[in-house]
Write an enzyme that holds these catalytic residues in place. Structure first.
Site, PDB file in Angstrom:
ATOM      1  N   GLU A 127       0.821  -1.101  -0.004  1.00  0.00           N
ATOM      2  CA  GLU A 127       0.075   0.001  -0.011  1.00  0.00           C
ATOM      3  C   GLU A 127       0.793   1.097  -0.043  1.00  0.00           C
ATOM      4  O   GLU A 127       2.064   1.185   0.767  1.00  0.00           O
ATOM      5  CB  GLU A 127      -0.936   0.022   1.174  1.00  0.00           C
ATOM      6  CG  GLU A 127      -1.912   1.127   1.048  1.00  0.00           C
ATOM      7  CD  GLU A 127      -2.718   1.219   2.409  1.00  0.00           C
ATOM      8  OE1 GLU A 127      -2.802   0.403   3.198  1.00  0.00           O
ATOM      9  OE2 GLU A 127      -3.501   2.251   2.389  1.00  0.00           O
ATOM     10  N   GLU A 303      -5.408  -2.880  12.708  1.00  0.00           N
ATOM     11  CA  GLU A 303      -5.239  -3.665  11.521  1.00  0.00           C
ATOM     12  C   GLU A 303      -6.151  -4.782  11.530  1.00  0.00           C
ATOM     13  O   GLU A 303      -6.498  -5.092  10.304  1.00  0.00           O
ATOM     14  CB  GLU A 303      -3.643  -4.087  11.581  1.00  0.00           C
ATOM     15  CG  GLU A 303      -2.652  -3.176  11.619  1.00  0.00           C
ATOM     16  CD  GLU A 303      -2.759  -1.967  10.690  1.00  0.00           C
ATOM     17  OE1 GLU A 303      -3.130  -2.215   9.680  1.00  0.00           O
ATOM     18  OE2 GLU A 303      -2.086  -0.891  11.052  1.00  0.00           O
TER      19      GLU A 303
HETATM   20  N1  B3K Z   1      -2.953   0.804   5.679  1.00  0.00           N
HETATM   21  C1  B3K Z   1      -1.688   1.160   6.209  1.00  0.00           C
HETATM   22  C2  B3K Z   1      -0.745   2.275   5.910  1.00  0.00           C
HETATM   23  C3  B3K Z   1      -0.260   2.294   4.716  1.00  0.00           C
HETATM   24  C4  B3K Z   1       0.845   3.419   4.141  1.00  0.00           C
HETATM   25  C5  B3K Z   1       1.203   3.488   2.998  1.00  0.00           C
HETATM   26  N2  B3K Z   1       2.378   4.481   2.933  1.00  0.00           N
HETATM   27  C6  B3K Z   1      -1.486   1.037   7.615  1.00  0.00           C
HETATM   28  C7  B3K Z   1      -2.808   1.364   8.434  1.00  0.00           C
HETATM   29  O1  B3K Z   1      -3.448   2.635   8.071  1.00  0.00           O
HETATM   30  O2  B3K Z   1      -3.507   0.607   9.093  1.00  0.00           O
HETATM   31 ZN    ZN Z   2      -5.049   1.973   8.722  1.00  0.00          ZN
END
Ligand code: B3K
Ligand code: ZN
Length: 878
Positions: A127, A303
């Site tokens: 991501e 998460e």
């Molecule tokens: N979704 C990831 C973050 C990704 C960042 C990329 N540069 C972690 C989170 O927010 O859960």
């Molecule tokens: Zn997140």
């Protein structure tokens, strides 16, 4: 490294993908410098995207292309175009199988995006747009595909992990082995993950609400295996909470977490295989502070919660990032509030929002919760997307109430399961499930800036009528000069002169949510028996600034008697803020500073209130930070801020010394460590008291710190004592404690990071010279973001005194480091530069120095797209 002047991407240009990928088969042959990646994609024309067969566009960055084939027929080099950002392949059939082979260099990948090596362990971060650094692919979240992944590696990488369920494993040609994973859920490429290494695991089980058994595994390097218990406990609590509060059950048979030392942010929610920064998952009482325990609990939950808010229902495009992040932060904040003290969690979150998100919203990178454009999406993982986004979801919750909100979230998950959707879809589900109209509320997604509410009131004793007049405004932000009025939930209550709650209506209701929708609006309350004191924006019911002219006596009453714990704290902050503003004015005019007695009285009574949660007392005794004062100022005068805070802290510490000492002694009991709310609260107050006592630099106070340092059996107490010594003791004493600590903990990465950041953020010891010395220490590594954050980040963001030295040396140093880092890790460089991008708000000297430092970054050569975007936007003068 991308072009020096990257393209801007606009939300208004969004188009559906031309092609869909029904399935993705990947095969990796892992080699540090030459990993072979083979992919087989079942591609199909997207029927909703229009007529004809346009070329297939695949993203790809830093890849060595080896071969391309369609339906088994190899393509020649003239059959496609390979350019700096990917591949363009002419298409002749509406459905076909595409096979690509390419090579990548994980060891040379210091950007920590794509596939890379961390301490010899292979891991991925995809991501937002990292998958294109692994292979050519339509790397956009609205292309969702079922992935099957085979990992081939030498035998000294025994653990091979990817998303989903393991379906096959075996040996290949002697030394090598393979494992194949299949993920039954279609997902965007950003949720792909791979891990390979010499890892150990702790294992547990969770039975879901429908009775399915899920295997839970946490993987680390063997030396950290004893630090996984808290994360496992947190995971199980989060799984249960999501069932109870949202009715969401986990869907795969296995859920894995892997701890990785080199990681750009906290953690990543890859489907079934979360990858975590070691600092956000590993903890033991001896090595982790209470704050770390709580951070781990909330990130593990965050998460995990993404499995529904992010993975099952994902984002259509990256402009919708807050759809998953804002919602998930709201979910994790509520989880943490349920697990710990609700009021304290709210205070911590709001402090951060006010200090850092408000500053972002008023700065050069200000953007709405749903941005209209970006150059580099990595720059938009911001406090606005996350924290303000969470506040926006919280406001919907406040406006609708818990039950109606749940009806809305149920409908949202049911309607959009397996889809890539927008913020609009989220609000529409909330509306449709409850037959409400959130049309005006949608402006929170499209307008940037922090709204201001100016509130005045009037009480008519003859008619017992009380009126509140609320005027809303919002300052201009880049590209948005004028703002339309927001829909703002203003939760409030009224207090009588004795502090008791006054009824707001004939039914005796003590609290209400006013819906502010007009530029100016008046709310009337009938039958109010006496001149009331308003308690406004309870629980911080909207991310706004409230201006109301409270007298010190009114603030003291709110501090003592408001039924809303958040507002009790906030009243204390307002009182302290007034005092500090006066001290700053005195400093500037050369008048002797004197702390107003009402602040001392207020703090004394807080210390004497036995019925309060000690964690709340600790928060109430903490003065607004220098960063908060800077955010509130029209023009930042760093010297005056530093002088006023220093004076106020010293004056309070001297005036309340006996009370603080009593509090310290009362709470200094030696019980076995448990990271539970009640104990955390006591340690917090004890250590706030210790920090205050040591401000006086009196020998008896420093002796308490010495003794706590020598006898502490947990890291919270040990680190608090060390911080007190580092910040207040003489050179020799502080150095001895630091040496002792380092010798004891030098093998423990998380403790070493704490040790580094304590020094870099110390107003006394964290001088630029000391920070440079830390960078030369063997523990420092420019390629490890945690080390960079512990030394350079702590200095620039948490050492207001030393970073703002009047000669501008701090700003020049930061610019130098940013330039060096950009060559290794653009995301970290672009984030680190933030403090000097706020130059416009400073008074003349630092303003010019910061601007010059920023210019030096721009002039240093070819910048990454990440850094270029931040620096070029920040250099704009209007
Ligand atoms: N979704 C990831 C973050 C990704 C960042 C990329 N540069 C972690 C989170 O927010 O859960
Ligand atoms: Zn997140």
């Amino acid at each position: 490294m991308k072009d020096a002047q990257p393209r801007t991407v606009y939300l208004k240009d969004y188009r559906q993908p031309d092609y869909l990928v029904d399935s993705t088969r990947l095969r990796f042959e892992l080699e540090p410098n030459a990993t072979l990646v083979e992919s087989q994609l079942k591609v199909r024309r997207n029927p909703a995207a229009g007529e004809g067969l346009p070329p297939l566009q695949l993203d790809g960055v830093d890849l060595e292309l080896l071969s391309v084939a369609i339906d088994g027929v190899p393509l020649g080099e003239d059959d496609y175009t390979c350019h700096a950002e990917g591949l363009s392949i002419p298409v002749h059939r509406a459905e076909f199988t595409l096979e690509i082979r390419n090579r990548i260099d994980p060891e040379g990948n210091t950007s920590l995006e794509g596939l890379y090596l961390s301490n010899g362990m292979y891991c991925t971060q995809c991501e937002a747009e990292g998958f294109r650094k692994i292979t050519y692919y339509p790397d956009r979240p609205d292309v969702m595909s079922k992935f099957t992944t085979t990992i081939v590696a030498p035998g000294d990488y025994p653990i091979l992990l990817s998303n989903g369920n393991e379906i096959e494993r075996g040996k290949i040609d002697g030394d090598r082995h393979f494992v194949t994973w299949e993920d039954p859920f279609a997902k965007p490429a950003y949720l792909f993950a791979l891990v390979a290494g010499q890892l150990e695991k702790v294992e547990d089980r969770f039975t879901t609400m429908s009775g399915r058994e899920v295997i839970l595994e946490i993987y680390t390097e063997p030396k950290n295996i004893h630090k996984c218990d808290h994360a496992m406990r947190s995971l199980k609590a989060a799984m249960r909470w999501d069932e109870e509060v949202y009715g969401r059950e986990y869907d795969l048979d296995i859920f894995m977490i892997v701890a990785v030392d080199h990681f750009n942010m906290g953690a990543m929610e890859n489907k079934g295989l979360n990858i975590f920064n070691s600092a956000c998952v590993l903890a033991s009482p001896e090595t982790a502070t209470d704050a770390a325990f709580q951070r781990i609990e909330s990130i593990v939950a965050h998460e995990y919660f993404h499995n529904w808010s992010g993975n099952r229902v994902t984002c259509r495009d990256w402009f919708q990032l807050s759809l998953k992040e804002g919602f998930t932060v709201f979910r994790d904040a509520e989880f943490s509030a349920d697990m710990n003290s609700r009021a304290v969690k709210r205070i911590e979150d709001v402090s951060m929002l006010r200090t850092s998100q408000f500053a972002e919203d008023a700065g050069p990178m200000s953007h709405p919760v749903r941005p209209d454009s970006y150059m580099e999406i990595s720059n938009f993982y911001t406090l606005t997307i996350y924290e303000k986004g969470a506040e926006v979801v919280r406001m919907i919750h406040t406006l609708l109430g818990a039950q109606a909100f749940r009806r809305g979230s149920d409908l949202y998950f049911e309607r959009h399961d397996g889809c890539a959707v927008t913020c609009e879809d989220f609000i529409a589900a909330m509306e449709d499930a409850n037959e409400v109209d959130l049309k005006q509320f949608r402006r929170w997604y499209s307008q940037a800036g922090t709204p201001v509410l100016e509130i005045s009131d009037d009480y008519d004793a003859d008619s017992n009528r009380y009126t509140l007049t609320v005027r809303q405004s919002c300052p201009p932000s880049p590209g948005q000069a004028e703002k339309l009025p927001f829909h703002i939930p203003l939760k409030m209550g009224l207090l009588g002169a004795d502090g008791s709650a006054l009824a707001l209506d004939a039914d005796g209701k003590g609290e209400t949510v006013l819906e502010v929708t007009e530029p100016e609006q008046t709310f009337t309350f009938e039958g109010v028996p006496e001149q009331p004191l308003p308690s406004l924006l309870r629980g911080f019911s909207a991310p706004v600034k409230v201006r109301y002219d409270y007298s010190p006596a009114q603030l003291q009453l709110l501090m003592r008697a408001d039924s809303d714990a958040f507002n009790r704290w906030d009243a204390g902050q307002r009182l302290a803020f007034r005092a500090l503003a006066q001290l700053q004015a005195d400093f500037r005019s050369g008048t002797a500073m004197e702390l107003p007695p009402e602040l001392v009285d207020a703090y004394r009574s807080v210390l004497q209130q036995d019925d309060l949660d000690p964690a709340l007392v600790a928060e109430m005794l903490t003065l607004p930070s220098a960063q908060t004062l800077a955010e509130e100022a029209d023009t930042i005068d760093a010297e005056a801020i530093i002088a006023s805070r220093k004076y106020a802290e010293q004056a309070l510490a001297e005036a309340l010394y006996e009370h603080l000492e009593q509090a310290y002694r009362r709470l200094d009991h030696d019980k076995p460590y448990r990271p539970v709310a009640a104990d955390i609260a006591q340690r917090r107050l004890k250590n706030v008291a210790l920090a205050y006592l040591c401000v006086t630099e009196r020998e008896d106070a420093l002796a308490l710190a010495d003794s706590q340092f020598a006898t502490a059996t947990n890291m919270t107490d040990s680190a608090a004592a060390l911080a007190a010594l580092v910040n207040r003791a003489d050179e020799q004493r502080a150095e001895a404690a630091l040496q002792n600590f380092y010798e004891r903990w030098k093998e423990d990465d998380q403790v070493v990071e704490l040790w580094l950041s304590l020094q870099s953020s110390s107003p006394k010891r964290g001088t630029l010279e000391a920070v440079r010395a830390l960078m030369a220490h063997p523990a420092f590594e420019l390629t490890n973001p945690n080390r960079v954050r512990s030394v350079i980040g702590a200095f620039a963001n948490r050492n207001f005194t030393q970073f703002h030295q009047p000669d501008g040396s701090g700003f020049r140093f930061l610019a130098e480091q940013v330039i060096a880092l950009d060559k290794l890790n653009p995301q970290i460089a672009a984030r680190l530069v933030t403090p000097i991008t706020r130059w416009k708000k400073y008074c003349q000297g630092p303003r010019e120095q910061m601007f010059a430092a920023l210019q030096s970054v721009m002039a240093s050569g070819q910048l990454s797209a990440d850094l270029y975007e931040v620096v070029s936007k920040s250099l704009k003068k209007d």
